[in-house]
Design a protein around this motif. Structure first.
Motif: not given
Length: 385
Positions: A139-140, A145-148, A176-177, A181-182
């Motif tokens: 999941r992280h 991946e999406l953040l990029i 999950d923090s 955050k992401l």
């Protein structure tokens, strides 16, 4: 996610081979691989390449890798630099004829390999996030991946078309923090200077959730949530009105007046105040929001001039300068309630003892604010009662 990992591995191998081919084959700048051109490079990471014909797009969706350059850059962003360099060193041991053979193999590989577009990669990540049995680690990874991928405006718009905003917004409530955050970070990046995405995110109702996250005990989560809030309402009058309705002025006041709050968050908060005031000054046809009449908020900004952090002081001065130019802010509030004159005088004495170049720049800004304050006072006295 396994598919993405396989793509990364393949691209890294391709990158290592082509980097060495470029540095080892003298006077051979033109590759036989699909009309691609390579330039020499000092290290594998310094490779520069021109756009070729390798493109891939999703039906009815903009975006995708426009060239091999885009593919390789994406792969490099997901690589271990040490392993990449090790691969390059192994290939360097090949003879010129072996290197040429590798070029032919690369050509065949590129013909067989159908590279996914950015939109397809986003869809893979979004599908993974929609899988309730997905491991926390994956999941992280999907969020990273999406953040990029979401940074280019076209990609951010495509994520909207793919229904990704709803998927990411749901992740804001994850236990999950880091996931929260992401997710906030992604929404902030997608909304940055993008009215289309701002509108979509605001309509989903994510603003209220993000504002609650700003109160998180995790400084990183709070900072990223605030970044998303700022991105949503910047240059967006509708977003600013929603922000005010959600008691945004109170949220800013609490952050600015609490010295125990993470310094990064306080800097972002006072910068946002100045930015909102500037936005109001640029939109003279719009009625000024009552937001700026909150005397407690104004005082919390003025009080930051006593901070020991010069960066925070400078941002506070910029905000005060903009606030003084607004019609709805009252001179007497700045003088009698905020004690701006006294604050500027104290700041002057402090800066006189600090001979750093940065402090000199801040002093110059302080003088500008002092002049603006005096002008505000004179205009206030000139108004007939």
């Amino acid at each position: 996610m396994a598919r993405i990992s396989a793509i990364v591995s393949t691209l890294l191998l391709l990158f290592a081979v082509t980097a060495v081919v470029a540095t080892s084959v003298e006077h051979e700048n033109q590759s036989s691989s699909a009309g691609l051109f390579w330039s020499t490079a000092k290290e594998g990471g310094d490779l520069v390449h021109k756009s070729g014909d390798a493109t891939a797009t999703a039906d009815d969706i903009d975006g995708g890798f426009s060239s091999l350059d885009g593919m390789l850059q994406w792969a490099i962003g997901h690589s271990d630099p040490a392993k990449l360099k090790e691969k390059a060193q192994d290939v360097k041991r090949l003879s010129p004829s072996e290197l040429r053979q590798r070029q032919l193999e690369i050509k065949e590989l590129m013909e067989k390999l159908k590279m996914p577009s950015d939109a397809q990669l986003m869809q893979i990540a979004l599908d993974d996030l929609s899988n309730s049995s997905l491991s926390l680690e994956d999941r992280h990874r999907a969020l990273q991946e999406l953040l990029i991928l979401v940074e280019p405006i076209d990609n951010a718009n495509d994520m909207c078309k793919l229904g990704g905003l709803g998927v990411i917004t749901r992740e804001l409530d994850h236990s999950d923090s880091d996931v929260r955050k992401l997710s906030a970070w992604i929404l902030g990046k997608a909304s940055q200077n993008n009215p289309y995405v701002q509108k979509q995110v605001l309509e989903i109702g994510a603003l209220a959730t993000l504002m609650k996250m700003v109160n998180s005990s995790s400084a990183d989560e709070a900072t990223k949530a605030f970044y998303a809030v700022s991105a949503l309402i910047r240059n967006n009058v509708g977003g600013q009105q929603l922000f005010f309705m959600e008691a945004g002025d109170k949220m800013l006041q609490d952050i600015l007046s609490n010295p125990s709050v993470d310094i990064r968050l306080r800097r972002k908060a006072v910068f946002l105040v100045g930015d909102l005031a500037e936005c109001q000054l640029e939109n003279t046809d719009k009625a000024e929001m009552l937001f700026f009449s909150n005397s407690l908020l104004l005082k919390s900004v003025v009080d930051l001039t006593a901070s020991g952090d010069l960066d925070l002081q400078e941002k506070a001065l910029v905000a005060i300068k903009n606030l003084l130019q607004l019609k709805t802010t009252e001179a007497m509030v700045f003088e009698e309630f905020c004690r701006l004159g006294e604050a500027l005088e104290r700041m002057k004495k402090q800066l006189e003892e600090d001979h750093r170049e940065y402090a000199i720049d801040v002093e110059s800004l302080r003088k500008e604010v002092e002049l603006a304050f005096q002008a505000k006072l004179e205009n206030g006295r000139a108004v007939p009662t």
